[in-house]
Motif scaffolding. Sequence first.
Motif, PDB file in Angstrom:
ATOM      1  N   GLN A  87      15.966 -28.682   7.541  1.00  0.00           N
ATOM      2  CA  GLN A  87      15.727 -29.515   6.373  1.00  0.00           C
ATOM      3  C   GLN A  87      17.040 -30.153   5.941  1.00  0.00           C
ATOM      4  N   VAL A  88      17.182 -31.443   6.197  1.00  0.00           N
ATOM      5  CA  VAL A  88      18.390 -32.169   5.795  1.00  0.00           C
ATOM      6  C   VAL A  88      18.192 -32.633   4.355  1.00  0.00           C
ATOM      7  N   PRO A  89      19.092 -32.281   3.431  1.00  0.00           N
ATOM      8  CA  PRO A  89      18.880 -32.535   2.007  1.00  0.00           C
ATOM      9  C   PRO A  89      19.052 -33.977   1.556  1.00  0.00           C
ATOM     10  N   THR A 145      25.008 -35.975   9.808  1.00  0.00           N
ATOM     11  CA  THR A 145      23.689 -35.352   9.773  1.00  0.00           C
ATOM     12  C   THR A 145      23.453 -34.488  11.004  1.00  0.00           C
ATOM     13  N   PHE A 165      25.518 -31.359  10.527  1.00  0.00           N
ATOM     14  CA  PHE A 165      24.882 -30.505   9.512  1.00  0.00           C
ATOM     15  C   PHE A 165      23.709 -29.747  10.122  1.00  0.00           C
ATOM     16  N   ALA A 173      23.497 -25.784  10.520  1.00  0.00           N
ATOM     17  CA  ALA A 173      22.433 -25.069   9.807  1.00  0.00           C
ATOM     18  C   ALA A 173      21.655 -24.168  10.754  1.00  0.00           C
ATOM     19  N   LEU A 208      27.128 -23.365   8.248  1.00  0.00           N
ATOM     20  CA  LEU A 208      27.502 -24.468   7.359  1.00  0.00           C
ATOM     21  C   LEU A 208      28.818 -24.210   6.613  1.00  0.00           C
ATOM     22  N   LEU A 214      26.346 -34.165   2.157  1.00  0.00           N
ATOM     23  CA  LEU A 214      25.225 -33.326   2.570  1.00  0.00           C
ATOM     24  C   LEU A 214      25.360 -31.915   2.011  1.00  0.00           C
ATOM     25  N   MET A 215      26.559 -31.367   2.025  1.00  0.00           N
ATOM     26  CA  MET A 215      26.775 -30.021   1.507  1.00  0.00           C
ATOM     27  C   MET A 215      26.581 -29.971  -0.005  1.00  0.00           C
ATOM     28  N   HIS A 262      22.957 -30.021  -0.494  1.00  0.00           N
ATOM     29  CA  HIS A 262      22.429 -28.731  -0.020  1.00  0.00           C
ATOM     30  C   HIS A 262      22.572 -27.656  -1.089  1.00  0.00           C
ATOM     31  N   ARG A 263      23.661 -27.684  -1.837  1.00  0.00           N
ATOM     32  CA  ARG A 263      23.902 -26.689  -2.885  1.00  0.00           C
ATOM     33  C   ARG A 263      23.246 -27.065  -4.207  1.00  0.00           C
TER      34      ARG A 263
END
Length: 220
Positions: A33-35, A47, A50, A54, A59, A136-137, A140-141
């Motif tokens: 799941q790419v955020p 991407t 990531f 993942a 990560l 992306l990170m 993700h958070r």
Amino acid sequence: MSFLNRTASKVVRSPALAASVRTYASSAPAAVQVPLTLHGIDGRYATALFSAAAKKNALPTVEQDLTRLRTLIEKDAGVRTFFSTPLADRSVKSQAVKSIVSQGRYSELTQNFLNVLAENGRLDQMNKVIAAFEQLMTAHRGEVAVTVTSAKDLDSRTQRQLRDILQRSSLISKDSKLVMSTKVDPGILGGLIIEMSEKTIDLSVSSKINKLNRLLAEAI
């Protein structure tokens, strides 16, 4: 003899590396799941990295690797020139990258990724890829990065008040964590410029003056 010249004399092309190029250049697997959807060359590579990280639960490790690499690029003029200047022979860069990452003790995943960028002639995109991976990170958070620009330094009390106002606003969802950074630009004269994602709220004095000038020019 320079570092790059020494490296060029030992170049060996790797069939395995060519295969990994196709893996990283492909789109992210559906299982991950790419955020955030990113576009452009840097977005595609970030991407892909990531997704690969993942899948290996790596990560944080890759994020730390890229942070250290960015610091190296910023501090070492030779490394910075190496990454930003394209060379005719990509294999030279591939071998040089191996030498750089082996000295920095980067994870295998990060090393392979850098080799792919070198093989594809995309090392000049490194800083952009790192920035895209950070986006992306952050997503993700569940964080929302906000940059506030002011004409002079904001004191800690003003920063806390502004952070609280933004966190309670409709601009930030309740499930998101606000990460605010500040910078100073005397050119805005006064007021604030608030930037987040693709949104910009310009409350600066310079912006108001420019609007007034346009209105006066149209009235003449």
